[in-house]
Design a protein around this motif. Sequence first.
Motif, PDB file in Angstrom:
ATOM      1  N   VAL A  73      -0.559  24.386  61.305  1.00  0.00           N
ATOM      2  CA  VAL A  73       0.060  25.367  60.399  1.00  0.00           C
ATOM      3  C   VAL A  73       1.534  25.023  60.182  1.00  0.00           C
ATOM      4  CG1 VAL A  73       0.715  27.792  60.137  1.00  0.00           C
ATOM      5  CG2 VAL A  73      -1.583  27.201  60.950  1.00  0.00           C
ATOM      6  N   ARG A  74       2.234  24.647  61.264  1.00  0.00           N
ATOM      7  CA  ARG A  74       3.651  24.303  61.141  1.00  0.00           C
ATOM      8  C   ARG A  74       3.832  23.074  60.259  1.00  0.00           C
ATOM      9  NH1 ARG A  74       4.262  24.549  66.807  1.00  0.00           N
ATOM     10  NH2 ARG A  74       5.424  22.595  66.871  1.00  0.00           N
ATOM     11  N   PHE A  75       2.955  22.092  60.425  1.00  0.00           N
ATOM     12  CA  PHE A  75       3.033  20.885  59.589  1.00  0.00           C
ATOM     13  C   PHE A  75       2.828  21.251  58.125  1.00  0.00           C
ATOM     14  CE2 PHE A  75       0.905  17.614  57.150  1.00  0.00           C
ATOM     15  CZ  PHE A  75       1.777  16.534  57.302  1.00  0.00           C
ATOM     16  N   ARG A  76       1.791  22.039  57.856  1.00  0.00           N
ATOM     17  CA  ARG A  76       1.444  22.383  56.463  1.00  0.00           C
ATOM     18  C   ARG A  76       2.567  23.188  55.804  1.00  0.00           C
ATOM     19  NH1 ARG A  76       0.553  21.883  52.152  1.00  0.00           N
ATOM     20  NH2 ARG A  76      -1.274  22.276  50.871  1.00  0.00           N
ATOM     21  N   ASN A  77       3.187  24.073  56.555  1.00  0.00           N
ATOM     22  CA  ASN A  77       4.230  24.934  55.993  1.00  0.00           C
ATOM     23  C   ASN A  77       5.547  24.205  55.764  1.00  0.00           C
ATOM     24  OD1 ASN A  77       2.504  27.100  55.988  1.00  0.00           O
ATOM     25  ND2 ASN A  77       3.242  27.959  57.905  1.00  0.00           N
ATOM     26  N   ALA A  78       5.807  23.166  56.551  1.00  0.00           N
ATOM     27  CA  ALA A  78       7.135  22.545  56.518  1.00  0.00           C
ATOM     28  C   ALA A  78       7.166  21.167  55.876  1.00  0.00           C
ATOM     29  CB  ALA A  78       7.675  22.439  57.948  1.00  0.00           C
ATOM     30  N   SER A  79       6.015  20.630  55.499  1.00  0.00           N
ATOM     31  CA  SER A  79       5.990  19.235  55.070  1.00  0.00           C
ATOM     32  C   SER A  79       5.498  19.064  53.638  1.00  0.00           C
ATOM     33  CB  SER A  79       5.081  18.428  56.004  1.00  0.00           C
ATOM     34  OG  SER A  79       5.016  17.097  55.563  1.00  0.00           O
ATOM     35  N   SER A  80       6.107  18.097  52.948  1.00  0.00           N
ATOM     36  CA  SER A  80       5.634  17.727  51.610  1.00  0.00           C
ATOM     37  C   SER A  80       4.754  16.476  51.680  1.00  0.00           C
ATOM     38  CB  SER A  80       6.833  17.443  50.697  1.00  0.00           C
ATOM     39  OG  SER A  80       7.600  16.372  51.229  1.00  0.00           O
ATOM     40  N   LEU A  81       4.525  15.987  52.901  1.00  0.00           N
ATOM     41  CA  LEU A  81       3.700  14.799  53.079  1.00  0.00           C
ATOM     42  C   LEU A  81       2.219  15.163  52.955  1.00  0.00           C
ATOM     43  CD1 LEU A  81       5.570  13.360  56.183  1.00  0.00           C
ATOM     44  CD2 LEU A  81       5.777  12.551  53.836  1.00  0.00           C
ATOM     45  N   ARG A  82       1.404  14.151  52.673  1.00  0.00           N
ATOM     46  CA  ARG A  82      -0.044  14.362  52.569  1.00  0.00           C
ATOM     47  C   ARG A  82      -0.642  14.262  53.972  1.00  0.00           C
ATOM     48  NH1 ARG A  82      -3.297  10.556  48.459  1.00  0.00           N
ATOM     49  NH2 ARG A  82      -2.077   9.015  49.562  1.00  0.00           N
TER      50      ARG A  82
END
Length: 209
Positions: A73-82
């Motif tokens: 969840v933290r990755f998805r919320n904070a990242s513009s990477l695929r």
Amino acid sequence: PVTAASIVVPYGHVIGNEKWRGSEVAQRLQGKVRLIFEDCLGLVDFHLSNRTCILLISEADMVAGDEFKRRLVRFRNASSLRGIVIVEKTQISDQYYLGVQKLVVLELGMVLLPVVNQGEASQLIIQLVSFCVREQSRDRGANPFLRRQRAQLAEPAVLQTVQQIPGVGKTKALLLLQQFGSIHRLCNVSLNELEEVVGQTVAQQIYTF
């Protein structure tokens, strides 16, 4: 850091999180891809050269509790990477898999790829690196609209994920991606829209899944 967004990955290389040094997946990648270890990848396990990140969820991660879910969840919320999530689906972790699938695909809109062990995970990463190299080579000077469309339809990770749906083989998976464009949109279409592409029986299976 939450992600490795500021890191530039050399063409055709993989940057691995230091925590995976000496693991089975890292050993199997050595000699097959150009692997570099860094300790500043944050939530990311492996970073590919086309702004694609691998988040690898092991059997031990799932058994240990919900920390891996918070990481996703933290990755998805904070990242513009695929982000591509590779999950070790074994006899022990199988009971947790449906919950992980619902979180990753339906709630976070990310690609989920199940593997039986770290050896299979390494093979998948090698295939993705190979795809990245082909994609980057082809993209130089190409029409940006056509490039996006081709990359999305041809991406093996996306295609393999759609084929995990009961009743969907490679041909139907391609038809669905051509029609709806992404897994996220496929998750939100109506039964009637699905029937127009794959027929009533398969549409019902997809819709139920």
